[in-house]
Design a protein around this motif. Sequence first.
Motif, short mmCIF file in Angstrom:
data_model
loop_
_atom_site.label_atom_id
_atom_site.label_comp_id
_atom_site.label_asym_id
_atom_site.label_seq_id
_atom_site.Cartn_x
_atom_site.Cartn_y
_atom_site.Cartn_z
N LEU A 108 0.83 -1.21 0.00
CA LEU A 108 0.00 0.00 0.00
C LEU A 108 0.87 1.25 0.00
O LEU A 108 0.57 2.22 -0.73
N GLU A 109 1.95 1.26 0.78
CA GLU A 109 2.85 2.42 0.81
C GLU A 109 3.44 2.68 -0.56
O GLU A 109 3.48 3.82 -1.04
N MET A 110 3.92 1.62 -1.21
CA MET A 110 4.55 1.78 -2.52
C MET A 110 3.53 2.20 -3.57
O MET A 110 3.80 3.04 -4.43
N ALA A 111 2.33 1.60 -3.50
CA ALA A 111 1.29 1.95 -4.47
C ALA A 111 0.86 3.40 -4.30
O ALA A 111 0.67 4.13 -5.28
N THR A 112 0.73 3.84 -3.06
CA THR A 112 0.33 5.22 -2.79
C THR A 112 1.39 6.20 -3.30
O THR A 112 1.07 7.23 -3.92
N ALA A 113 2.67 5.88 -3.06
CA ALA A 113 3.75 6.75 -3.52
C ALA A 113 3.80 6.82 -5.05
O ALA A 113 4.09 7.87 -5.62
N PHE A 114 3.47 5.73 -5.71
CA PHE A 114 3.50 5.70 -7.17
C PHE A 114 2.33 6.47 -7.78
O PHE A 114 2.42 7.00 -8.89
N ASN A 115 1.21 6.53 -7.06
CA ASN A 115 0.03 7.29 -7.50
C ASN A 115 -0.43 6.85 -8.90
O ASN A 115 -0.41 7.63 -9.86
N PRO A 116 -0.89 5.59 -9.03
CA PRO A 116 -1.15 5.03 -10.37
C PRO A 116 -2.39 5.60 -11.05
O PRO A 116 -3.38 5.96 -10.39
N ASP A 117 -2.35 5.66 -12.38
CA ASP A 117 -3.54 5.93 -13.18
C ASP A 117 -4.28 4.64 -13.50
O ASP A 117 -5.50 4.64 -13.69
N LEU A 118 -3.54 3.54 -13.56
CA LEU A 118 -4.11 2.23 -13.89
C LEU A 118 -3.39 1.17 -13.07
O LEU A 118 -2.17 1.18 -12.97
N ILE A 119 -4.18 0.27 -12.47
CA ILE A 119 -3.63 -0.87 -11.74
C ILE A 119 -4.00 -2.14 -12.48
O ILE A 119 -5.15 -2.34 -12.86
N ILE A 120 -2.99 -2.99 -12.71
CA ILE A 120 -3.18 -4.25 -13.40
C ILE A 120 -2.72 -5.39 -12.50
O ILE A 120 -1.65 -5.31 -11.89
N SER A 121 -3.53 -6.42 -12.43
CA SER A 121 -3.15 -7.64 -11.71
C SER A 121 -3.03 -8.78 -12.71
O SER A 121 -3.92 -8.98 -13.54
N ALA A 122 -1.93 -9.54 -12.63
CA ALA A 122 -1.73 -10.69 -13.50
C ALA A 122 -1.05 -11.79 -12.70
O ALA A 122 0.15 -11.71 -12.41
N SER A 123 -1.82 -12.77 -12.31
CA SER A 123 -1.32 -13.93 -11.56
C SER A 123 -0.74 -13.53 -10.21
O SER A 123 0.11 -14.25 -9.66
N TYR A 124 -1.19 -12.40 -9.65
CA TYR A 124 -0.76 -12.01 -8.31
C TYR A 124 -1.38 -12.98 -7.31
O TYR A 124 -2.56 -13.33 -7.42
N ARG A 125 -0.62 -13.41 -6.32
CA ARG A 125 -1.03 -14.53 -5.49
C ARG A 125 -1.62 -14.13 -4.14
O ARG A 125 -1.75 -14.96 -3.24
#
Length: 323
Positions: free
Chosen positions: A116-133
């Motif tokens: 969550l910390e890294m995702a928040t810092a990145f501030n994404p426009d699009l999030i993609i999940s592919a085979s995330y476990r």
Amino acid sequence: QVSDSRPQVLPEPLCTTETSLATDYIAPSLAASMTAELEGSGPGPAAGCGKRILVFGWGAAAESVLLELSACQAAGQELQCHCISHTSQADDCDLRLVCSKLGFTSALTDSDTEALEMATAFNPDLIISASYRKKIKKEVLDLTPDCVNFHPSLLPKHRGCWSGFWTIFEGDAETGVSCHRMVERFDEGKLLHVERLPVAADDTSASIYKKILPVTAACARAVLKQYFADGGRLAEGTVQTGDSSYHYRKLPFAGLVQPEWSEEQVERFLRAMHFPPFDGAAMVVKSEDGSGEEKVLIESMDQYRELRGRTTASAAAANGGGS
């Protein structure tokens, strides 16, 4: 959108068993280092350069999506990509190596708080999940309205885990990859695109896994094309319809042939359980010396019939001896 066309060939993978890195890497990249990377000290593009795309992934399926993102970048789309994966990487694909070669940034963690910390810092426009476990937390999904997952089945059938196994065991004529919006409940979001793949009579879980990688790439290609063509916005999608099923992350039937199954079910189970180097289907039978039971791995229907005959004969002898 649904496509029945066969996918194009997947670009040459960047990961191989020979080039994968050690799998006991512990993520050093928390929010502070993530911010430093975005300011230009890391291998990725500088902050503010096009759409920010955050990939949660693992293994070759995630690699296929990353390759499609790289292809978009090579075609002139401005984007920066960061990949979050698990500390233990797949034997045949280390996503750190993939991202490094593509010029993307990456970090490994098994901590939801760090993710969550890294995702928040990145501030994404699009999030993609592919085979995330792991389940991606709602707090992460709330960072952007566009969050999608590439799931290896024709949703709503075979939600959850082991989709390749259940495709074969249930005798499905086709499988594929479904791109859907991510919501809190697993694999239930609106569909954006579906790619289909016929299932052959001799397919195994291992062969389905290999065949579905270029299908994943084709699905990602179609979704990313629409995303960038519409100025960085995804379509709303369509509600999933039809028979649904959900499978948990546990070994189906404990990996054991069930005594009540028909030969057709047993044959499908043997193919569904075939995924070297992991153990395949097994059967519990009386030991040859009659002292107890043993678990025997089943390699073929002929072996199954021989063991089944031994079991039947042992049961008959036991019943006769007790009369």
